[in-house]
Scaffold this motif. Structure first.
Motif, PDB file in Angstrom:
ATOM      1  N   PRO A 457       0.599  -0.937   0.214  1.00  0.00           N
ATOM      2  CA  PRO A 457       0.234   0.115   0.185  1.00  0.00           C
ATOM      3  C   PRO A 457       0.860   0.982   0.170  1.00  0.00           C
ATOM      4  O   PRO A 457       0.908   2.723  -0.265  1.00  0.00           O
ATOM      5  CB  PRO A 457      -1.018  -0.148   1.419  1.00  0.00           C
ATOM      6  N   ALA A 458       2.163   1.228   0.484  1.00  0.00           N
ATOM      7  CA  ALA A 458       3.150   2.334   0.809  1.00  0.00           C
ATOM      8  C   ALA A 458       3.325   3.108  -0.701  1.00  0.00           C
ATOM      9  O   ALA A 458       3.602   4.066  -1.390  1.00  0.00           O
ATOM     10  CB  ALA A 458       3.465   2.574   1.674  1.00  0.00           C
ATOM     11  N   GLU A 459       4.090   1.369  -1.274  1.00  0.00           N
ATOM     12  CA  GLU A 459       4.515   1.742  -2.831  1.00  0.00           C
ATOM     13  C   GLU A 459       3.754   2.407  -3.787  1.00  0.00           C
ATOM     14  O   GLU A 459       3.930   3.050  -4.171  1.00  0.00           O
ATOM     15  CB  GLU A 459       5.185   0.496  -2.909  1.00  0.00           C
ATOM     16  N   ALA A 461       1.215   4.074  -3.174  1.00  0.00           N
ATOM     17  CA  ALA A 461       0.760   5.864  -3.038  1.00  0.00           C
ATOM     18  C   ALA A 461       1.336   6.594  -3.420  1.00  0.00           C
ATOM     19  O   ALA A 461       1.184   7.782  -3.457  1.00  0.00           O
ATOM     20  CB  ALA A 461       0.419   5.673  -1.275  1.00  0.00           C
ATOM     21  N   GLU A 462       2.851   5.744  -2.806  1.00  0.00           N
ATOM     22  CA  GLU A 462       3.982   6.617  -3.829  1.00  0.00           C
ATOM     23  C   GLU A 462       3.912   7.020  -5.011  1.00  0.00           C
ATOM     24  O   GLU A 462       4.433   7.964  -6.098  1.00  0.00           O
ATOM     25  CB  GLU A 462       5.202   6.772  -2.835  1.00  0.00           C
ATOM     26  N   SER A 464       1.695   5.535  -7.909  1.00  0.00           N
ATOM     27  CA  SER A 464       0.278   5.565  -8.578  1.00  0.00           C
ATOM     28  C   SER A 464      -0.166   6.072  -9.635  1.00  0.00           C
ATOM     29  O   SER A 464      -0.841   5.481 -10.243  1.00  0.00           O
ATOM     30  CB  SER A 464      -1.374   5.085  -7.652  1.00  0.00           C
TER      31      SER A 464
END
Length: 730
Positions: A457-459, A461-462, A464
């Motif tokens: 999810p963090a990747e 978000a960065e 997308s």
């Protein structure tokens, strides 16, 4: 070894002085020190006992009861004087520490000190911030600061005792329940250490079973090995049965302690200036006369306390020396883990500049597959950048070769041409194909293990706005001939025996329509891998999580912009291949097209060819030259045009595919992402650090208040412990 009074006075003062110097440095908050601590309930006779042991007239007035720890140290010295200081509590603020450390009084003789003691006590309490009168209920009642009284004189014996406030069960005289808990915690903090001898003061006229201090001592001294009972107020025990109980305690017949019990009589509030020897005469009377004389009286207790202090100090000294050294090493290790100091711009820029240089070294080694350059490459697989990129590229190439076309071309087997017409045709032996497929399968397994398609999810978000998520790509379908026929019928014009050149362009665009999706997926895998490498490399060169987080935030937007640039380059290459007019100068196109045409003619001639067996039985086909000239007779013009379109499209598609794969890797991946001037790997450089404004530096690597406090605390602790080590080694 028997410890005698002479040992105490002559052999051990220097050793005991070292421990007292450590106590002055407040080293006890870091390493337990050998000590004698007097504890007891309020009204247990603690103050009177201390006066008997030290000669200091502790006040009996409840409004001036013990409200802080008091360290009483006596020294034999030619000079007669008393020094009074305050040692700040272990958790004192810097401001309070400096304030109380400034308190220092010196009295030129013990007699004058004893006369002025009550006033000195009041001034010290005021400096600690305690309320003037406990009965008023205003202000602070108890303090964790320590009043240190050092008495020197030619008639003083060497002894150090620490007195702590008495435990109480009910709130009176302005005290609160919080005060009650605070005193109990203070007492616990002293008696819990294994190097503390607990002097439990117990009034003889009270049932010992009701004395809370013994229960508290048992919590930390299960076997009673370091608890010494001091029974006070024997003159108030009048009943023979009660006297017998006291005697049983001293004789070890009841509630025994390893260090045993002592029976002492102290001056009371109304005793005046009566001498201690006169008070001790009662022990010559029954039932006390039958008790061991080394267990009764202040003199016997004082000698025993001196012996205990020497014994525990000698025994624990080597351990104390080792523990101080161990703690210095541990503090230095923790301080090192915080990294270099980053208090001002110069330190911050130097710190970040070093990290940037190390990061670039890590990146260069990763691109060169020089994994022996640093142990970090063995510790984190995400740092093996170029290996992951090459593996991803090989899988991309294999997938592209096998499934990037919309429809399968006709199976024009050029290998069959060799048996009838002597053309040199390159072929790959079947035995060499299996190892290639096996290697690709192994690479797919490695990519699955590396989770290149599992985006966190963090990747997401960065990234997308850059990457595409894994999705199913349609497999090529059959029916290429029917499809070409449809294209031809929808696009033909008034061309005599030929076809419109735009037909090849239209057909190629349709045949390569999956190129864009497959390329974006490939680029996404490479970008995710590169993104993870940068994050892993930063973790390996910048252990400070706070600084690393701020640095990541500072470079993230630029990283994403450069990822976008690489993805845009790949999309441009796809656009160029699909939208431009098909054209090539590569001679392999003409060669492949000629071979395809030759194959079709061969297939037309095969039914008319005559089989012949030459020497050694090799089968040959003999063809009449006239048959060659008439080979295409009877085939419709439309069929010939469709076959021609197919063969041109196939020859061109094969060349374009290889060219495209190379271009995407060379231009979009290698140049834009890995080695070019706009590579994301070149965002965080030493030049970038130099250009940062001071405010940006402070935001990125400036230490938090908590980190600054921690660094200062560790530095102070190292300094204190280093001073302690020097004292111990003198």
């Amino acid at each position: 070894m028997t410890v005698t009074r002479e040992n105490i006075l002559i052999s051990d003062p220097k050793l005991l002085e070292k421990v007292d110097k450590l106590r002055d440095l407040n080293i006890g908050q870091h390493v337990p020190l050998p000590q004698l601590v007097v504890v007891g309930d309020q009204s247990s006779g603690k103050s009177a006992l201390l006066e008997s042991l030290s000669g200091i007239p502790f006040p009996k007035d409840q409004s001036l009861c013990t409200r802080h720890a008091t360290q009483i140290t006596s020294r034999r010295d030619n000079e007669d004087r008393v020094d009074i200081r305050i040692i700040p509590g272990p958790h004192a603020s810097e401001e309070h520490r400096k304030y109380v450390e400034a308190f220092h009084m010196q009295v030129t003789s013990g007699m004058k000190f004893r006369e002025q003691f009550v006033d000195i006590l009041k001034k010290a309490s005021e400096r600690m911030g305690l309320s003037a009168d406990i009965s008023t209920g205003n202000g602070t009642v108890f303090s964790r600061d320590i009043l240190k009284i050092e008495v020197r004189g030619p008639r003083e014996d060497y002894l150090t005792i620490i007195d702590v406030p008495g435990i109480f069960r009910t709130t009176t005289l302005g005290t609160t329940k919080d005060d009650m808990v605070m005193v109990r915690d203070l007492v616990k903090s002293y008696i819990k250490e294994d190097r503390t001898i607990i002097l439990a003061v117990l009034p003889s006229n009270v049932d010992i079973a009701t004395q809370e201090i013994l229960e508290l001592a048992e919590d930390y001294d299960k076997n009673g090995e370091r608890t010494l009972g001091v029974l006070t107020k024997p003159d108030l025990v009048l009943e023979p049965s009660a006297q017998a109980t006291v005697c049983d305690l001293v004789l070890g017949k009841k509630r025994p302690l390893t260090l045993g019990y002592f029976l002492v009589r102290n001056r009371g509030a109304t005793s005046g200036s009566i001498e201690q020897s006169e008070l001790d005469r009662m022990f010559q009377m029954q039932p006390w006369a039958d008790l061991p004389q080394d267990r009764v009286g202040i003199a016997a207790l004082k000698e025993q306390l001196g012996s205990l202090l020497v014994e525990i100090t000698r025994r624990e000294f080597p351990k104390l020396l080792r523990e101080v050294g161990d703690q210095i090493r541990e503090c230095k290790r923790e301080l090192h883990s915080l990294g270099p100091s980053r208090q001002d711009e110069r330190e911050q820029r130097s710190f970040l500049n070093h990290i940037a240089g190390t990061f670039q070294d890590r990146a260069r080694a990763a691109l060169a597959a020089d994994y022996n350059a640093d142990p970090a490459f063995d510790q984190d697989d995400e740092l093996r950048l170029i290996t992951h990129v090459v593996n991803i590229t090989d899988v991309f190439s294999a997938d592209f070769q096998q499934g990037a076309h919309s429809r399968h071309f006709e199976n024009v087997e050029l290998a069959e041409l060799e048996s009838s017409i002597h053309f040199e045709v390159a072929s790959t032996p079947e035995c060499e194909e299996e190892p290639v497929e096996s290697m690709i399968d192994s690479l797919r397994a490695l990519l699955k293990k590396a989770k290149v398609d599992s985006v966190t999810p963090a990747e997401l978000a960065e990234l997308s706005e850059v990457i595409v998520l894994p999705h199913t790509i349609p497999t090529p379908c059959e029916g290429v001939a029917a499809w070409i026929n449809e294209v031809y019928l929808r696009s033909r014009g008034m061309d005599l025996g030929t076809f419109n050149a735009n037909m090849v362009s239209t057909a190629f665009t349709e045949q390569s329509r999956k190129w864009g999706d497959m390329t974006k997926l490939y680029m996404s895998r490479v970008i995710i891998t590169l993104h993870r490498f940068i994050a892993a490399a930063l973790r390996s060169v910048c252990p400070d999580e706070q600084a690393r987080s701020q640095l990541w935030s500072a470079i993230l937007d630029t990283l994403v912009d450069r990822y976008k640039g690489a993805m845009a380059q790949a999309c441009l290459l796809t656009e160029v291949e699909q939208r431009k007019q098909p054209y090539t100068l590569n001679r392999q196109f003409t060669k492949a097209l000629s071979k395809a045409r030759a194959y079709r003619i061969t297939e037309l001639l095969r039914p008319k060819a005559r089989k012949d067996t030459k020497q050694y039985g090799e089968l040959q086909y003999m063809v009449n030259l006239d048959d060659i000239a008439n080979a295409a007779e009877g085939k419709r013009n439309v069929d010939q045009l469709q076959e021609e379109i197919h063969d041109i499209l196939r020859a061109y598609y094969s060349l374009a595919l290889d060219r495209f794969i190379d271009n995407v890797f060379q231009l979009a991946v290698d140049y834009n992402l890995l080695h070019g001037p706009s590579s994301p790997l070149k965002v965080f450089t030493q030049d970038w650090v130099i250009d940062l404004e001071p405010e940006q530096l402070e935001q990125i690597v400036g230490e938090t208040k908590a980190a600054k406090r921690r660094r200062a605390k560790l530095a102070k602790k190292i300094d204190d412990l280093s001073n302690a080590l020097r004292i111990l080694k003198l």
